[in-house]
Design a protein around this motif. Sequence first.
Motif, PDB file in Angstrom:
ATOM      1  N   PRO A   1       0.811  -1.224   0.000  1.00  0.00           N
ATOM      2  CA  PRO A   1       0.000   0.000   0.000  1.00  0.00           C
ATOM      3  C   PRO A   1       0.850   1.283   0.000  1.00  0.00           C
ATOM      4  O   PRO A   1       0.387   2.332  -0.436  1.00  0.00           O
ATOM      5  N   ALA A   2       2.097   1.191   0.436  1.00  0.00           N
ATOM      6  CA  ALA A   2       2.979   2.368   0.439  1.00  0.00           C
ATOM      7  C   ALA A   2       3.480   2.708  -0.964  1.00  0.00           C
ATOM      8  O   ALA A   2       3.803   3.861  -1.236  1.00  0.00           O
ATOM      9  N   TRP A   3       3.539   1.733  -1.852  1.00  0.00           N
ATOM     10  CA  TRP A   3       4.096   2.024  -3.180  1.00  0.00           C
ATOM     11  C   TRP A   3       3.186   1.642  -4.338  1.00  0.00           C
ATOM     12  O   TRP A   3       3.555   1.845  -5.502  1.00  0.00           O
ATOM     13  N   THR A   4       2.005   1.106  -4.039  1.00  0.00           N
ATOM     14  CA  THR A   4       1.040   0.819  -5.113  1.00  0.00           C
ATOM     15  C   THR A   4      -0.277   1.523  -4.804  1.00  0.00           C
ATOM     16  O   THR A   4      -0.445   2.102  -3.741  1.00  0.00           O
ATOM     17  N   SER A   5      -1.207   1.422  -5.708  1.00  0.00           N
ATOM     18  CA  SER A   5      -2.537   1.980  -5.470  1.00  0.00           C
ATOM     19  C   SER A   5      -3.430   0.977  -4.745  1.00  0.00           C
ATOM     20  O   SER A   5      -4.591   1.267  -4.510  1.00  0.00           O
ATOM     21  N   TYR A   6      -2.893  -0.183  -4.409  1.00  0.00           N
ATOM     22  CA  TYR A   6      -3.691  -1.177  -3.697  1.00  0.00           C
ATOM     23  C   TYR A   6      -3.863  -0.779  -2.245  1.00  0.00           C
ATOM     24  O   TYR A   6      -2.957  -0.262  -1.607  1.00  0.00           O
ATOM     25  N   TYR A   7      -5.020  -1.064  -1.719  1.00  0.00           N
ATOM     26  CA  TYR A   7      -5.325  -0.758  -0.332  1.00  0.00           C
ATOM     27  C   TYR A   7      -4.678  -1.770   0.609  1.00  0.00           C
ATOM     28  O   TYR A   7      -4.186  -1.433   1.683  1.00  0.00           O
ATOM     29  N   GLU A   8      -4.688  -3.035   0.179  1.00  0.00           N
ATOM     30  CA  GLU A   8      -4.185  -4.084   1.058  1.00  0.00           C
ATOM     31  C   GLU A   8      -3.724  -5.279   0.230  1.00  0.00           C
ATOM     32  O   GLU A   8      -4.364  -5.655  -0.740  1.00  0.00           O
ATOM     33  N   VAL A   9      -2.609  -5.849   0.646  1.00  0.00           N
ATOM     34  CA  VAL A   9      -2.126  -7.102   0.087  1.00  0.00           C
ATOM     35  C   VAL A   9      -1.834  -7.998   1.275  1.00  0.00           C
ATOM     36  O   VAL A   9      -1.087  -7.621   2.177  1.00  0.00           O
ATOM     37  N   GLN A  10      -2.468  -9.149   1.309  1.00  0.00           N
ATOM     38  CA  GLN A  10      -2.311 -10.051   2.449  1.00  0.00           C
ATOM     39  C   GLN A  10      -1.944 -11.446   1.984  1.00  0.00           C
ATOM     40  O   GLN A  10      -2.563 -11.982   1.065  1.00  0.00           O
ATOM     41  N   TRP A  11      -0.944 -12.026   2.638  1.00  0.00           N
ATOM     42  CA  TRP A  11      -0.636 -13.435   2.425  1.00  0.00           C
ATOM     43  C   TRP A  11      -1.703 -14.251   3.124  1.00  0.00           C
ATOM     44  O   TRP A  11      -2.130 -13.896   4.214  1.00  0.00           O
ATOM     45  N   GLU A  12      -2.127 -15.320   2.513  1.00  0.00           N
ATOM     46  CA  GLU A  12      -3.122 -16.207   3.099  1.00  0.00           C
ATOM     47  C   GLU A  12      -2.399 -17.388   3.737  1.00  0.00           C
ATOM     48  O   GLU A  12      -2.149 -18.399   3.096  1.00  0.00           O
ATOM     49  N   LEU A  13      -2.037 -17.215   4.995  1.00  0.00           N
ATOM     50  CA  LEU A  13      -1.341 -18.247   5.747  1.00  0.00           C
ATOM     51  C   LEU A  13      -2.222 -18.705   6.890  1.00  0.00           C
ATOM     52  O   LEU A  13      -3.031 -17.936   7.399  1.00  0.00           O
ATOM     53  N   PRO A  14      -2.040 -19.937   7.336  1.00  0.00           N
ATOM     54  CA  PRO A  14      -2.815 -20.397   8.495  1.00  0.00           C
ATOM     55  C   PRO A  14      -2.557 -19.498   9.707  1.00  0.00           C
ATOM     56  O   PRO A  14      -1.468 -18.943   9.851  1.00  0.00           O
ATOM     57  N   ALA A  15      -3.538 -19.360  10.556  1.00  0.00           N
ATOM     58  CA  ALA A  15      -3.422 -18.506  11.741  1.00  0.00           C
ATOM     59  C   ALA A  15      -2.186 -18.882  12.547  1.00  0.00           C
ATOM     60  O   ALA A  15      -1.897 -20.061  12.748  1.00  0.00           O
ATOM     61  N   GLY A  16      -1.457 -17.863  12.974  1.00  0.00           N
ATOM     62  CA  GLY A  16      -0.283 -18.060  13.805  1.00  0.00           C
ATOM     63  C   GLY A  16       0.979 -18.436  13.053  1.00  0.00           C
ATOM     64  O   GLY A  16       2.044 -18.558  13.648  1.00  0.00           O
ATOM     65  N   VAL A  17       0.881 -18.632  11.744  1.00  0.00           N
ATOM     66  CA  VAL A  17       2.059 -19.001  10.957  1.00  0.00           C
ATOM     67  C   VAL A  17       2.684 -17.740  10.386  1.00  0.00           C
ATOM     68  O   VAL A  17       2.023 -16.965   9.699  1.00  0.00           O
ATOM     69  N   GLU A  18       3.940 -17.534  10.710  1.00  0.00           N
ATOM     70  CA  GLU A  18       4.689 -16.412  10.134  1.00  0.00           C
ATOM     71  C   GLU A  18       5.965 -16.982   9.550  1.00  0.00           C
ATOM     72  O   GLU A  18       6.765 -17.583  10.250  1.00  0.00           O
ATOM     73  N   ARG A  19       6.122 -16.810   8.267  1.00  0.00           N
ATOM     74  CA  ARG A  19       7.313 -17.304   7.586  1.00  0.00           C
ATOM     75  C   ARG A  19       7.440 -16.549   6.271  1.00  0.00           C
ATOM     76  O   ARG A  19       6.482 -15.930   5.804  1.00  0.00           O
TER      77      ARG A  19
END
Length: 148
Positions: free
Chosen positions: A30-48
């Motif tokens: 969102p800081a460099w595109t016109s998109y409002y939000e980009v989200q990775w679809e990962l299972p809850a609690g998974v950060e990688r």
Amino acid sequence: MSSLAVTATSHSSAPAALVYAALLDAESWPAWTSYYEVQWELPAGVERPARVDDLRTIRSRLGRVCCRERIVELVPDQRFSYEQAAGLFASHRGSVDLARAPHGGTNITWSATYQHALPLLGTLRRRRLQVLVHDLASYANSIVSRKS
């Protein structure tokens, strides 16, 4: 149904690793595109870090989902490739290729192919892709400026 191939290029003073990191950092989009939000679809609690076959959802400023994309290739600091899993086009595949520029920084080439039924989208897609690649380069440049 018509097919469209589009390529846009830009140059960043940033190293390829920084440009690549910006592509993988959904929160920065969102800081460099016109998109409002980009989200990775990962299972809850998974950060990688992102991996091949991960999905991401892209939303417009109006809050509606523009598309879902699947990551199909990741070559650290060299290539980021994706394909549309759902959205406006029957088929959409894109790649961002990064190459060390002879005089420093990174040359960025963003290529995309589309299958769609709307022939007038060609000009709009070409402009949009050029804006995206330019904005990515500018964003990476701003990070370099802040660090120096």
